[in-house]
Design an enzyme around this catalytic site. Structure first.
Site, PDB file in Angstrom:
ATOM      1  N   HIS A  71      25.951  -3.005  -0.892  1.00 51.52           N
ATOM      2  CA  HIS A  71      25.839  -4.339  -1.480  1.00 51.52           C
ATOM      3  C   HIS A  71      24.390  -4.778  -1.656  1.00 51.52           C
ATOM      4  O   HIS A  71      24.115  -5.884  -2.106  1.00 51.52           O
ATOM      5  CB  HIS A  71      26.601  -5.338  -0.582  1.00 51.52           C
ATOM      6  CG  HIS A  71      26.912  -6.633  -1.232  1.00 51.52           C
ATOM      7  ND1 HIS A  71      26.411  -7.840  -0.784  1.00 51.52           N
ATOM      8  CD2 HIS A  71      27.688  -6.932  -2.308  1.00 51.52           C
ATOM      9  CE1 HIS A  71      26.859  -8.813  -1.540  1.00 51.52           C
ATOM     10  NE2 HIS A  71      27.635  -8.302  -2.477  1.00 51.52           N
ATOM     11  N   LYS A 127      20.548  -5.309  -3.047  1.00 53.37           N
ATOM     12  CA  LYS A 127      19.863  -5.448  -4.323  1.00 53.37           C
ATOM     13  C   LYS A 127      18.371  -5.282  -4.057  1.00 53.37           C
ATOM     14  O   LYS A 127      17.674  -6.239  -3.721  1.00 53.37           O
ATOM     15  CB  LYS A 127      20.125  -6.805  -4.981  1.00 53.37           C
ATOM     16  CG  LYS A 127      21.568  -6.997  -5.475  1.00 53.37           C
ATOM     17  CD  LYS A 127      22.478  -7.531  -4.406  1.00 53.37           C
ATOM     18  CE  LYS A 127      23.886  -7.743  -4.923  1.00 53.37           C
ATOM     19  NZ  LYS A 127      24.800  -8.193  -3.875  1.00 53.37           N
ATOM     20  N   ASP A 174       6.491   2.074  -7.370  1.00 50.45           N
ATOM     21  CA  ASP A 174       5.353   2.711  -6.715  1.00 50.45           C
ATOM     22  C   ASP A 174       5.222   2.123  -5.303  1.00 50.45           C
ATOM     23  O   ASP A 174       6.219   1.865  -4.647  1.00 50.45           O
ATOM     24  CB  ASP A 174       4.076   2.535  -7.537  1.00 50.45           C
ATOM     25  CG  ASP A 174       4.184   3.198  -8.912  1.00 50.45           C
ATOM     26  OD1 ASP A 174       5.021   4.106  -9.056  1.00 50.45           O
ATOM     27  OD2 ASP A 174       3.450   2.802  -9.834  1.00 50.45           O
ATOM     28  N   HIS A 198      25.954 -17.736  -6.499  1.00 51.45           N
ATOM     29  CA  HIS A 198      25.875 -16.358  -6.006  1.00 51.45           C
ATOM     30  C   HIS A 198      24.764 -16.188  -4.979  1.00 51.45           C
ATOM     31  O   HIS A 198      24.533 -15.100  -4.473  1.00 51.45           O
ATOM     32  CB  HIS A 198      25.656 -15.394  -7.181  1.00 51.45           C
ATOM     33  CG  HIS A 198      25.931 -13.969  -6.837  1.00 51.45           C
ATOM     34  ND1 HIS A 198      24.931 -13.042  -6.636  1.00 51.45           N
ATOM     35  CD2 HIS A 198      27.092 -13.306  -6.641  1.00 51.45           C
ATOM     36  CE1 HIS A 198      25.462 -11.868  -6.337  1.00 51.45           C
ATOM     37  NE2 HIS A 198      26.775 -12.011  -6.331  1.00 51.45           N
ATOM     38  N   LYS A 235      22.398 -16.244  -1.596  1.00 47.73           N
ATOM     39  CA  LYS A 235      22.517 -16.005  -0.159  1.00 47.73           C
ATOM     40  C   LYS A 235      21.171 -16.378   0.450  1.00 47.73           C
ATOM     41  O   LYS A 235      20.315 -15.532   0.706  1.00 47.73           O
ATOM     42  CB  LYS A 235      22.841 -14.552   0.150  1.00 47.73           C
ATOM     43  CG  LYS A 235      24.163 -14.084  -0.474  1.00 47.73           C
ATOM     44  CD  LYS A 235      23.881 -13.159  -1.610  1.00 47.73           C
ATOM     45  CE  LYS A 235      25.169 -12.504  -2.087  1.00 47.73           C
ATOM     46  NZ  LYS A 235      25.523 -12.904  -3.435  1.00 47.73           N
ATOM     47  N   ASP A 289      13.743 -25.595   9.110  1.00 44.97           N
ATOM     48  CA  ASP A 289      12.529 -26.360   9.425  1.00 44.97           C
ATOM     49  C   ASP A 289      11.420 -26.167   8.400  1.00 44.97           C
ATOM     50  O   ASP A 289      10.219 -26.221   8.746  1.00 44.97           O
ATOM     51  CB  ASP A 289      12.020 -26.002  10.822  1.00 44.97           C
ATOM     52  CG  ASP A 289      12.978 -26.447  11.926  1.00 44.97           C
ATOM     53  OD1 ASP A 289      13.836 -27.292  11.639  1.00 44.97           O
ATOM     54  OD2 ASP A 289      12.866 -25.940  13.050  1.00 44.97           O
TER      55      ASP A 289
END
Length: 410
Positions: A131, A133, A138, A311, A313, A318
């Site tokens: 899952h 991404k 380089d 979508h 996450k 603080d």
């Protein structure tokens, strides 16, 4: 509001979870919101590549965005850059064979994580997906976040773009991200009998200087780093002194996580959740809502994002501790899938993420209030708890409960 203690940040560094490589300073981090900021930055990085590109994504679509990214990868491959693309067998199951073969014929090395899928089994191995991404170019730049290779908009062009984030990383942390991508790639290349793809690319060290931001790269896997991302969340929540902002597409926390949030409220910390307000996957949508009553009764603010599909996450604590990545707060992300998150400890970056989240909450968040929630129809309550029970059954069949018990005993 309680004031932040002077030693707050030092405690973050002193209490890192086991398996966490720690914060690395000297980085420059750029927050990218939605595909309109992310994909141009990705394409520009590909066009600057000289040696190696790693792209690892759960979902790769054969839409205009996917074709644009593929064209940039092809241009790099034709210049002699080693291009390695890893996609998930379930998330990218709709990517046509013709598209995959065209990418390979263009010089792109393409592997599929767990290509054999079955919708009729809940065996743990089948539910464990890739899952992450992650993109590295380089030793110069990396991208970590929640954005797949897919256009922001659904078939309904009148709807606002999908709400999501990624971070562009420049500096010494890029090497840790690159090595993580390379290790997974090499392991799968050997397992799929493509050992010629596994060789490492020789390249010079990064030329980047001048960054000042402190960040850490966290993985969740099924071997050494099973709880690193969840542990980082719990640590930050338990040390919070003024405000916690969480934006998650799928939010189904376990008891320990819920208790940590409730404990924060009891200390005087404001806790704000921005959650999915549109039905994308009906089972998950209603299962999450089964927890609303408990969360609202304990003083946690809940807002639903209904402008488009959420979508993201993302979390900010603080105004200085922030995390952005691929991991949802649900059992499939926290104890089954391969995930990757960036954790940042920087006042300017954290405040910037908090500002964007608060603007979204204020302009596009639909507040769910306890008194109104208690008056919802009985059939919605019943369906929500049935959905929650079914997801618990699924994670029990998958081995989540057994693995969760072992993780907590370690």
């Amino acid at each position: 509001m309680p004031q932040r203690k002077p030693d707050h940040r030092r405690r973050h560094h002193a209490q890192l979870s086991a398996g966490w490589s720690g914060f690395v300073t000297g980085n420059q981090l750029t927050l990218l919101q939605n595909g309109e900021e992310y994909f141009p930055a990705l394409e520009a990085a590909f066009d600057r590549a000289r040696y190696e590109i790693h792209l690892q994504t759960y979902l790769y679509e054969n839409d205009a965005t996917g074709q644009r990214v593929a064209a940039a990868l092809q241009r790099a491959a034709l210049r002699g850059v080693k291009v390695c693309v890893l996609i998930d067998g379930f998330g990218s199951r709709n990517l046509p064979r013709q598209m995959r073969e065209r990418m390979r014929s263009d010089g792109v090395n393409l592997l599929i994580y767990r290509p054999k899928i079955s919708p009729w089994t809940f065996r743990r191995k089948r539910l464990r997906r890739m899952h992450r991404k992650i993109v590295t170019v380089d030793r110069e730049i990396a991208f970590v976040g929640g954005i797949n290779i897919v256009g922001d908009r659904t078939a309904n062009d009148d709807q606002a773009p999908r709400y999501d984030y990624a971070v562009a990383v420049e500096g010494p942390l890029v090497e840790a991200i690159r090595l993580a991508a390379q290790r997974l790639w090499s392991r799968l290349a050997w397992l799929s009998l493509h050992k010629e793809m596994a060789h490492r690319t020789k390249m010079p060290a990064s030329t980047f200087t001048g960054g000042s931001m402190s960040a850490a790269f966290l993985l969740r896997d099924n071997i050494r780093h099973r709880r690193d991302i969840e542990a980082a969340y719990l640590q930050a929540i338990r040390q919070a002194q003024s405000e916690i902002l969480l934006a998650h597409a799928y939010f189904l926390p376990g008891l320990e996580f819920r208790h940590a949030l409730i404990g924060a409220v009891q200390r005087g910390v404001r806790v704000v959740l921005l959650l999915q307000g549109k039905v994308e996957y009906r089972l998950e949508y209603y299962a999450v809502r089964a927890l609303y009553g408990c969360l609202l009764d304990n003083g946690i603010e809940i807002y639903e994002y209904r402008k488009s599909f959420l979508h993201a996450k993302v979390a900010v604590v603080d105004d200085h501790w922030a995390t952005i990545g691929s991991s949802n707060i649900d059992p499939f992300s926290l104890l089954l899938s391969l995930e990757a998150n960036l954790v940042v400890d920087n006042d300017a970056f954290g405040a910037g993420v908090a500002r964007r989240l608060k603007e979204t909450v204020q302009t596009d968040g639909w507040r769910i209030r306890a008194e109104g929630w208690q008056q919802q129809p009985t059939y919605i309550r019943v369906f929500s708890w049935l959905s929650y029970g079914l997801l618990r059954l699924m994670r029990g069949i998958s081995g989540y409960e057994r693995e969760n018990g072992r993780a907590r005993s370690q």
